[in-house]
Every structure is written in structure tokens, then in C-alpha cells.
Motif scaffolding. Sequence first.
Motif, PDB file in Angstrom:
ATOM      1  N   ARG A  64     -11.702  -6.521  20.843  1.00 34.22           N
ATOM      2  CA  ARG A  64     -12.189  -6.102  19.488  1.00 34.22           C
ATOM      3  C   ARG A  64     -13.519  -7.079  19.345  1.00 34.22           C
ATOM      4  O   ARG A  64     -14.404  -6.698  18.454  1.00 34.22           O
ATOM      5  CB  ARG A  64     -11.363  -6.338  18.676  1.00 34.22           C
ATOM      6  CG  ARG A  64     -10.251  -5.134  18.337  1.00 34.22           C
ATOM      7  CD  ARG A  64     -10.597  -3.730  18.411  1.00 34.22           C
ATOM      8  NE  ARG A  64     -11.124  -3.537  17.144  1.00 34.22           N
ATOM      9  CZ  ARG A  64     -11.431  -2.329  16.566  1.00 34.22           C
ATOM     10  NH1 ARG A  64     -11.755  -1.356  17.485  1.00 34.22           N
ATOM     11  NH2 ARG A  64     -11.764  -1.938  15.465  1.00 34.22           N
ATOM     12  N   GLN A  65     -13.707  -8.291  19.798  1.00 31.41           N
ATOM     13  CA  GLN A  65     -14.791  -8.985  19.674  1.00 31.41           C
ATOM     14  C   GLN A  65     -15.984  -8.629  20.789  1.00 31.41           C
ATOM     15  O   GLN A  65     -17.122  -9.162  20.382  1.00 31.41           O
ATOM     16  CB  GLN A  65     -14.382 -10.458  20.029  1.00 31.41           C
ATOM     17  CG  GLN A  65     -13.429 -10.821  18.861  1.00 31.41           C
ATOM     18  CD  GLN A  65     -13.126 -12.320  19.258  1.00 31.41           C
ATOM     19  OE1 GLN A  65     -14.117 -13.198  19.043  1.00 31.41           O
ATOM     20  NE2 GLN A  65     -11.887 -12.829  19.336  1.00 31.41           N
ATOM     21  N   ALA A  66     -15.881  -7.908  21.462  1.00 34.41           N
ATOM     22  CA  ALA A  66     -16.855  -7.436  22.851  1.00 34.41           C
ATOM     23  C   ALA A  66     -17.592  -6.050  22.187  1.00 34.41           C
ATOM     24  O   ALA A  66     -16.658  -5.246  21.618  1.00 34.41           O
ATOM     25  CB  ALA A  66     -16.222  -7.370  23.876  1.00 34.41           C
ATOM     26  N   SER A  67     -18.502  -5.903  22.387  1.00 36.48           N
ATOM     27  CA  SER A  67     -19.429  -4.488  22.178  1.00 36.48           C
ATOM     28  C   SER A  67     -19.446  -3.811  23.309  1.00 36.48           C
ATOM     29  O   SER A  67     -20.177  -4.334  24.545  1.00 36.48           O
ATOM     30  CB  SER A  67     -20.913  -4.949  21.416  1.00 36.48           C
ATOM     31  OG  SER A  67     -20.666  -5.592  20.396  1.00 36.48           O
ATOM     32  N   GLY A  68     -19.158  -2.426  23.320  1.00 34.48           N
ATOM     33  CA  GLY A  68     -19.114  -1.611  24.529  1.00 34.48           C
ATOM     34  C   GLY A  68     -17.853  -0.284  24.160  1.00 34.48           C
ATOM     35  O   GLY A  68     -17.247  -0.664  23.223  1.00 34.48           O
ATOM     36  N   VAL A  69     -18.065   0.293  25.325  1.00 30.48           N
ATOM     37  CA  VAL A  69     -16.907   1.357  25.410  1.00 30.48           C
ATOM     38  C   VAL A  69     -15.534   0.832  25.800  1.00 30.48           C
ATOM     39  O   VAL A  69     -15.654   0.244  27.062  1.00 30.48           O
ATOM     40  CB  VAL A  69     -17.291   2.586  26.229  1.00 30.48           C
ATOM     41  CG1 VAL A  69     -16.292   3.738  26.215  1.00 30.48           C
ATOM     42  CG2 VAL A  69     -18.566   3.221  25.537  1.00 30.48           C
TER      43      VAL A  69
END
Length: 334
Positions: A106-111
Motif C-alpha cells: 500500500r505504500q508503493a504506487s502502481g497496479v
Amino acid sequence: MTTRILIVRTSSLGDLVHMLPAISDIARHVPGASIDWLAEEAFAEIPSWHPAVHEVIPVAHRRWRRHWWSADTRRERAALRATLGARRYDVILDMQALMKSIWLVRQASGVRHGLDWKSAREPLASLFYDVRHRVEFWQPAIIRQRTLAAAAFGYTVDGPPDFGLDALTQGVAIEPAALIMPSASRDDKLWPDADWQQVFDDLQARGLALRLLAGNEAEQARARELIRGRTDATVLPRMGLRQVAEQLARARIMVGLDSGLTHLSAGLGRPTIGIYKASTPVRTPLQGPAYTASLGERGQAPDAGRVRAAIAEALDEARAGASRTDFAVPADGA
């Protein structure tokens, strides 16, 4: 075109070894793949050995949870959050499907990709993915990891597992020694001393020195007691992961309890015998490019005769040149 990928598989040692073939698959099937990997700091060396891994991002969850609200822990967690928040990934692939891994996903951005409700060890984790994949649960871990990666990136798994560890094994001279891992994280995994003595007798009769691996002082003491009175038998000092890997790469054979180092030996392409007593090899069998044998079952340890028979098969196969490794096995000795 670069495809930026974040792999979330933080622990444990054996699980990270099982993940390596999936990384090889991704690198082979996804053009321009740039792979980062979130891994527990104690095991972060393992991903770094794979040539397709661009960056290993260490996580200290095991250490943090002991002092979760301390100033140092908060500062380190904030630094990790900033590192992940500053990047945009095309695919975030959670290979654990645990709530503790969701905290990182949840801390990372992306699919975000992961296992579906019926496939995940902790089904609640599946609710946090953008894309969910069905993977049969009761099958070897390496197959599960390769299958999940293939589903996430749209290719078909093919060929034997490639652990990507050639840099640790190419040109290494095999020594007349057997690496032994008689220790385990739990006492119920331990094998009887009398059985170990029969195996030691067999290995030494074949001209092989005994080199025992041990971690903490209790393991060191037990290992020393196992070889007390024997010549050409040594308890190796506690070493870093790379040093252990180098020892394994030089060994003629490895015999060990179901442990991460035993799985690492198999991944390095050494003939490896695994002794299972408190766990099942159905989900975590030894796999590698050389001879492996996963002996025993939960509650049913193999006897010394069965282990000795597997040792004979492994060494016979190595002598005959049937081992699928890049090692040259010396003709002299066992």
C-alpha cells in the motif's frame, strides 16, 4: 520501453530462494523489465545475487516490531515510505499475500497484483489488490511463484527453474567435502544424533570431510558434540550469507534439515539431501539443477538408511556426469 516492477517477498531465506526462478522468468519474458525487490534486511543479499534485480530495498520488519514506536524505528519506517512514495511502478507484485506484506504494497504506487481469496494464505490480503490471480495452493512453492508471476505478466511458464546464481558457481572447484546442516529453527525439526552418526560414517568412508554449519552458540555446541572424536570434521564459524553460499558451491554434497540453507544449496546446483520431520515437502521440496532428494514427512522422519541410499544415488549421478550443473566433478574420491 522499460517496465518498472516491484516484487514484494520479504522473508524467509528459503522463500526468497524459491522466488529466484520467477525473477528469471520475468526477465526472459518481459522486455525492458527493471525489477526492484523488497526484502527483509537479514536476507537482502539473496535477491542481490540475481543479475536481473535492479535494486534491493531492505525492510527491517522483524527488528522494527520489537520497538515499533521507538524514534529510530519511526525514522526508518518514514524513510522507507519516502523511498517507495517517490517511485512509480508499472506492476507491484506481492508474492506473499500476507497482511504484513500489504502494509508495504500500500505504500508503493502502481497496479497491485496478488493472489485471489481462494489462493492466498491470508485471504483478507486479496482485498487490497487491483488484480487478483488464482494459483493452486497445494503445489511446490517454486511452481506457485512462477505461476503467479506468469499470470501477472501474461506469459506461460516453461523450462526448468533457473535460479540465476551462476555468478556464485561458475569456475568453482569442487572439494572432497560434505556440508552438513544439522540445526533448525525449531527443536521438532531436529534429527536423532544416532542417525547423523550413521550418515557421517558413510560420508567419511567415501573420503569426504565433514563441514557442519551452525548459527548461534547453542547450534555451535550441538554441532561440536555431533562430531566429537572424529577427525577431518569441522564446525564452521558463523558466516555471512555470501560466505555460506561460497562454502556450499564448493561442496561435493550437502545434507541438511529442512532449512533455508538446504534450499540454497539446491538452488546453487549442488547435490542436496533434505531431511523433513516437522514439515511437509509437498509445498517446499528441494529443487535445483542437480540431484535433490526431499526425504520424510511431517511426523515421519526418514531413517538413516534412506538418507544413505540417497547420498549414494547423488554421488553416483555426479560421477556419471548426469548432474545438470556447470561444475566439473573430480573423478577421484567419492
